[in-house]
Design a protein around this motif. Structure first.
Motif, PDB file in Angstrom:
ATOM      1  N   GLU A 224       1.519   9.504  -2.206  1.00 43.09           N
ATOM      2  CA  GLU A 224       1.601  10.843  -1.944  1.00 43.09           C
ATOM      3  C   GLU A 224       2.075  11.532  -3.256  1.00 43.09           C
ATOM      4  O   GLU A 224       1.707  12.711  -3.509  1.00 43.09           O
ATOM      5  N   VAL A 225       3.312  11.088  -3.778  1.00 41.19           N
ATOM      6  CA  VAL A 225       3.959  11.856  -4.843  1.00 41.19           C
ATOM      7  C   VAL A 225       2.982  11.661  -6.043  1.00 41.19           C
ATOM      8  O   VAL A 225       2.690  12.906  -6.800  1.00 41.19           O
ATOM      9  N   VAL A 226       2.404  10.651  -6.352  1.00 41.27           N
ATOM     10  CA  VAL A 226       1.524  10.321  -7.298  1.00 41.27           C
ATOM     11  C   VAL A 226       0.352  11.292  -7.322  1.00 41.27           C
ATOM     12  O   VAL A 226      -0.134  11.978  -8.249  1.00 41.27           O
TER      13      VAL A 226
ATOM     14  N   ALA B  29       9.345   3.073   4.227  1.00 41.36           N
ATOM     15  CA  ALA B  29       9.226   3.160   2.693  1.00 41.36           C
ATOM     16  C   ALA B  29       9.532   4.472   2.127  1.00 41.36           C
ATOM     17  O   ALA B  29       9.431   5.523   2.590  1.00 41.36           O
ATOM     18  N   PRO B  30      10.227   4.340   0.864  1.00 42.05           N
ATOM     19  CA  PRO B  30      10.471   5.656   0.321  1.00 42.05           C
ATOM     20  C   PRO B  30       9.612   6.313  -0.221  1.00 42.05           C
ATOM     21  O   PRO B  30       8.384   5.879  -0.512  1.00 42.05           O
ATOM     22  N   ASP B  31       9.852   7.505  -0.711  1.00 41.12           N
ATOM     23  CA  ASP B  31       8.884   8.314  -1.487  1.00 41.12           C
ATOM     24  C   ASP B  31       9.075   7.899  -2.986  1.00 41.12           C
ATOM     25  O   ASP B  31       7.959   7.895  -3.586  1.00 41.12           O
ATOM     26  N   ILE B  32      10.307   7.704  -3.311  1.00 33.97           N
ATOM     27  CA  ILE B  32      10.506   7.185  -4.647  1.00 33.97           C
ATOM     28  C   ILE B  32      11.562   6.116  -4.650  1.00 33.97           C
ATOM     29  O   ILE B  32      12.523   5.910  -3.778  1.00 33.97           O
ATOM     30  N   GLN B  33      11.356   5.065  -5.387  1.00 34.77           N
ATOM     31  CA  GLN B  33      12.360   4.050  -5.520  1.00 34.77           C
ATOM     32  C   GLN B  33      12.647   3.543  -6.856  1.00 34.77           C
ATOM     33  O   GLN B  33      11.816   3.403  -7.812  1.00 34.77           O
ATOM     34  N   THR B  34      13.898   3.218  -7.273  1.00 36.68           N
ATOM     35  CA  THR B  34      14.285   2.658  -8.542  1.00 36.68           C
ATOM     36  C   THR B  34      14.718   1.147  -8.204  1.00 36.68           C
ATOM     37  O   THR B  34      14.938   0.823  -7.018  1.00 36.68           O
ATOM     38  N   PHE B  35      14.390   0.423  -9.347  1.00 38.95           N
ATOM     39  CA  PHE B  35      14.746  -1.022  -9.172  1.00 38.95           C
ATOM     40  C   PHE B  35      15.234  -1.509 -10.691  1.00 38.95           C
ATOM     41  O   PHE B  35      14.820  -0.652 -11.706  1.00 38.95           O
TER      42      PHE B  35
ATOM     43  N   ALA C 187      13.895  10.492   9.148  1.00 33.10           N
ATOM     44  CA  ALA C 187      13.340  11.669   9.967  1.00 33.10           C
ATOM     45  C   ALA C 187      13.858  12.746   9.464  1.00 33.10           C
ATOM     46  O   ALA C 187      13.212  13.917   9.659  1.00 33.10           O
ATOM     47  N   VAL C 188      15.262  13.001   9.323  1.00 29.54           N
ATOM     48  CA  VAL C 188      15.815  14.071   8.673  1.00 29.54           C
ATOM     49  C   VAL C 188      15.087  14.762   7.347  1.00 29.54           C
ATOM     50  O   VAL C 188      14.729  15.811   7.647  1.00 29.54           O
ATOM     51  N   CYS C 189      14.550  13.975   6.547  1.00 29.27           N
ATOM     52  CA  CYS C 189      14.263  14.302   5.155  1.00 29.27           C
ATOM     53  C   CYS C 189      12.749  14.879   5.675  1.00 29.27           C
ATOM     54  O   CYS C 189      12.290  16.059   5.118  1.00 29.27           O
ATOM     55  N   ARG C 190      12.139  14.206   6.561  1.00 28.18           N
ATOM     56  CA  ARG C 190      10.733  14.790   6.963  1.00 28.18           C
ATOM     57  C   ARG C 190      10.692  16.204   7.676  1.00 28.18           C
ATOM     58  O   ARG C 190       9.948  16.769   7.476  1.00 28.18           O
ATOM     59  N   LYS C 191      11.814  16.161   8.519  1.00 26.60           N
ATOM     60  CA  LYS C 191      11.835  17.199   9.216  1.00 26.60           C
ATOM     61  C   LYS C 191      11.973  18.710   8.122  1.00 26.60           C
ATOM     62  O   LYS C 191      11.324  19.728   8.592  1.00 26.60           O
ATOM     63  N   TYR C 192      12.644  18.318   7.200  1.00 29.86           N
ATOM     64  CA  TYR C 192      12.867  19.601   6.084  1.00 29.86           C
ATOM     65  C   TYR C 192      11.811  19.392   4.831  1.00 29.86           C
ATOM     66  O   TYR C 192      12.127  20.284   3.970  1.00 29.86           O
ATOM     67  N   GLY C 193      10.875  18.426   4.953  1.00 30.63           N
ATOM     68  CA  GLY C 193      10.160  18.303   3.857  1.00 30.63           C
ATOM     69  C   GLY C 193      10.706  17.760   2.560  1.00 30.63           C
ATOM     70  O   GLY C 193      10.046  17.813   1.388  1.00 30.63           O
ATOM     71  N   ALA C 194      11.792  16.981   2.522  1.00 30.72           N
ATOM     72  CA  ALA C 194      12.406  16.392   1.448  1.00 30.72           C
ATOM     73  C   ALA C 194      11.851  15.111   1.274  1.00 30.72           C
ATOM     74  O   ALA C 194      11.600  14.462   1.909  1.00 30.72           O
ATOM     75  N   LEU C 195      12.099  14.647  -0.061  1.00 30.93           N
ATOM     76  CA  LEU C 195      11.892  13.235  -0.153  1.00 30.93           C
ATOM     77  C   LEU C 195      13.026  12.367   0.159  1.00 30.93           C
ATOM     78  O   LEU C 195      14.254  12.676   0.000  1.00 30.93           O
TER      79      LEU C 195
ATOM     80  N   GLY D 192       0.743  -1.169  -0.036  1.00 29.11           N
ATOM     81  CA  GLY D 192      -0.099   0.123   0.065  1.00 29.11           C
ATOM     82  C   GLY D 192       0.903   1.109   0.044  1.00 29.11           C
ATOM     83  O   GLY D 192       0.219   2.315  -0.206  1.00 29.11           O
ATOM     84  N   HIS D 193       2.139   1.214  -0.167  1.00 28.57           N
ATOM     85  CA  HIS D 193       2.910   2.610   0.081  1.00 28.57           C
ATOM     86  C   HIS D 193       3.010   3.237  -1.268  1.00 28.57           C
ATOM     87  O   HIS D 193       3.080   4.261  -1.115  1.00 28.57           O
ATOM     88  N   MET D 194       3.049   2.501  -2.512  1.00 26.51           N
ATOM     89  CA  MET D 194       3.347   3.108  -3.613  1.00 26.51           C
ATOM     90  C   MET D 194       2.112   3.253  -4.520  1.00 26.51           C
ATOM     91  O   MET D 194       1.250   2.143  -4.276  1.00 26.51           O
ATOM     92  N   GLY D 195       2.152   4.040  -5.453  1.00 27.33           N
ATOM     93  CA  GLY D 195       0.696   4.356  -6.071  1.00 27.33           C
ATOM     94  C   GLY D 195       1.000   4.013  -7.629  1.00 27.33           C
ATOM     95  O   GLY D 195       0.012   3.480  -8.278  1.00 27.33           O
ATOM     96  N   ARG D 196       1.921   4.306  -8.139  1.00 28.39           N
ATOM     97  CA  ARG D 196       2.250   3.969  -9.600  1.00 28.39           C
ATOM     98  C   ARG D 196       3.590   3.534  -9.842  1.00 28.39           C
ATOM     99  O   ARG D 196       4.618   3.766  -9.098  1.00 28.39           O
ATOM    100  N   ALA D 197       3.794   2.719 -10.896  1.00 31.70           N
ATOM    101  CA  ALA D 197       5.289   2.343 -11.300  1.00 31.70           C
ATOM    102  C   ALA D 197       5.571   2.901 -12.970  1.00 31.70           C
ATOM    103  O   ALA D 197       4.452   3.149 -13.633  1.00 31.70           O
ATOM    104  N   TYR D 198       6.628   3.009 -13.226  1.00 31.81           N
ATOM    105  CA  TYR D 198       6.978   3.718 -14.446  1.00 31.81           C
ATOM    106  C   TYR D 198       8.401   2.704 -14.771  1.00 31.81           C
ATOM    107  O   TYR D 198       9.424   2.452 -14.320  1.00 31.81           O
TER     108      TYR D 198
END
Length: 469
Positions: A311-313, A286-292, A253-261, A110-116
């Protein structure tokens, strides 16, 4: 231990080898090297044109997750090629692409919304970087100043200019530094073998690295950072180095603190290689964006991709609904069909359980056979993704001189008839330039007797190379 003189055929003379290399019309990675010619693959073996069989103990660059010659995957690819071999994604989609992306999204709990879907890990990272930037533009006009990225030293995220810029592999960057984008800064990798201070606990190490990342946000301006980029288990650049427990929770947590992904690069360590389909499942984040990539299609077709969080999608869907990015061959039907069949086989045959089980055996046997070797500094990894770092001095962790090309020479020697084993070399694991390691990453369906053979053969190869047998 005195290192034996290396075989310098590649650098000096080489006669027939040089002539054979020069007769090729291919712009090879090394124009002076006479590459072995592959004829076919059979299970875990690579068969050369002369009939010699080499056990593929690394799946190439950790690509071959099912071994070679899998007829089921080949049939799926051929069926798709005969149905429709190409899809212009400006106007069309295919069932193969839709089903693969649905599988990938549903695999993330349930974390990710779409794949590319693209064709290589480098393409995936280019897309991830651009998606992160566009996310902030769509989020709010006030976010327009988010143009920077933070990654880690001794990292590798791809060879194209954008991917190379966000990576920290010094050798691969060196010739192209003047043309790489300058909006990327680097912090320390999480590498306990070389990074932890004497007496420092894991938690203290995590706290120190998290503070370093926080300080970097502050130094460049937290409102300018799009994302922090890292591999959950560092592959080619460090040789299968996992983070210490709690690290990714702390940096998220650091990323969330500053609103970064948070962008996690799982091109090499993902799609089951470390024992779970996604390596981040073992990190509690769970990442905001993941590559594989790589093990996504197991080498049967060029295929890789990006997963974006809901969220990103959602921000794109509520905004322009257009991702300003595209490739002629994105969502390639044959690549999608092959990847989907590979993933179905992994699931149906419960191969992730075998990755975990055989990974434990491989880890234990490598430690037993090579852990005490005077030129083996560290053995580390997870699942069926293991690295062995070589050192000139075990006590001081002093690496070998760069000009010795230790990792490459070990791997080349392994390809000779005496050993007939293929493993993957890497450099820079000590300081970005010095440091030699090899990667051992066999197929997910490897058996116990094959693990034993791999370890015994590697033990003999390392002993013979360093003259310590």
């Amino acid at each position: 231990m005195v290192l034996r003189e290396l075989d310098t055929t590649r650098e000096e003379g080489g006669g027939d080898h040089k002539q054979a290399a020069r007769s090729s019309a291919v712009l090879h990675r090394d124009l002076s090297y006479d590459f072995l010619s592959l004829s076919q693959g059979e299970g875990n073996y690579l068969v050369l044109e002369d009939g010699r069989r080499i056990f593929d103990a690394s799946g190439g660059a950790s690509v071959g997750c099912l071994g070679w010659g899998n007829e089921r995957v080949a049939r799926a690819v051929m069926k798709q090629l005969m149905a429709i071999p190409y899809c212009s994604t400006v106007f069309y989609t295919t069932r193969a692409q839709e089903e693969l992306c649905r599988f990938l999204v549903e695999s993330t709990h349930g974390h990710m919304g779409r794949a590319y879907i693209v064709n290589s890990g480098s393409e995936a990272m280019e897309a991830a970087v651009k998606l992160a930037r566009q996310y902030f533009l769509e989020l709010s006009p006030s976010q327009n100043n988010r143009t920077r990225f933070i990654s880690r030293r001794q990292s590798y995220h791809g060879i194209t200019l954008g991917a190379l810029a966000v990576g920290g592999h010094q050798y691969r960057r060196a010739k192209f530094e003047p043309i790489l984008m300058k909006n990327v800064s680097k912090v320390s990798p999480c590498n306990p073998y070389r990074g932890k201070n004497p007496g420092e606990t894991d938690q203290e190490y995590v706290d120190r690295l998290a503070k370093e990342l926080d300080d970097e946000f502050q130094a460049v301006g937290p409102e300018t950072v799009c994302a922090f980029i890292a591999e959950p288990v560092v592959g080619a650049a460090l040789g299968c180095v996992p983070s210490v427990p709690g690290y990714f929770k702390a940096v998220q947590a650091v990323c969330r603190k500053y609103g970064a992904l948070l962008i996690l690069d799982e091109v090499m360590c993902g799609m089951g290689r470390t024992g779970t389909l996604h390596a981040w499942e073992q990190e509690g984040v769970a990442p905001d964006i993941q590559t594989f990539g790589k093990a996504l299609g197991g080498g049967y077709q060029p295929v890789a991709g990006v997963l974006a969080s809901r969220e990103v999608v959602g921000v794109l869907e509520r905004g322009s609904s257009v991702f300003v990015h595209g490739h002629t061959y994105q969502g390639h039907p044959a690549g999608c069909a092959g990847a989907l069949e590979v993933q179905r086989i992994i699931r149906e045959e419960n191969l992730l359980e075998n990755v975990r089980k055989m990974g434990e055996l491989l880890s234990g046997r490598l430690q037993e056979r090579l852990g005490a070797h005077p030129n083996v500094g560290n053995i580390r990894g997870r699942g069926l993704f293991w690295g062995i770092e070589f050192v000139a001095d075990k006590a001081t962790m002093e690496p070998f001189p760069v000009e010795n090309h230790v990792a490459a020479a070990i791997c080349e020697r392994g390809l000779t008839k005496e050993y007939s084993i293929s493993v993957y070399p890497g450099t820079g694991s000590a300081d970005g330039i010095r440091g030699d390691h090899i990667i051992v990453s066999p197929a997910y369906n490897v058996h116990k007797d094959e693990i034993e053979w791999i370890v015994d053969t590697l033990g003999r190869l390392v002993d013979d190379f360093f003259g310590s047998a």
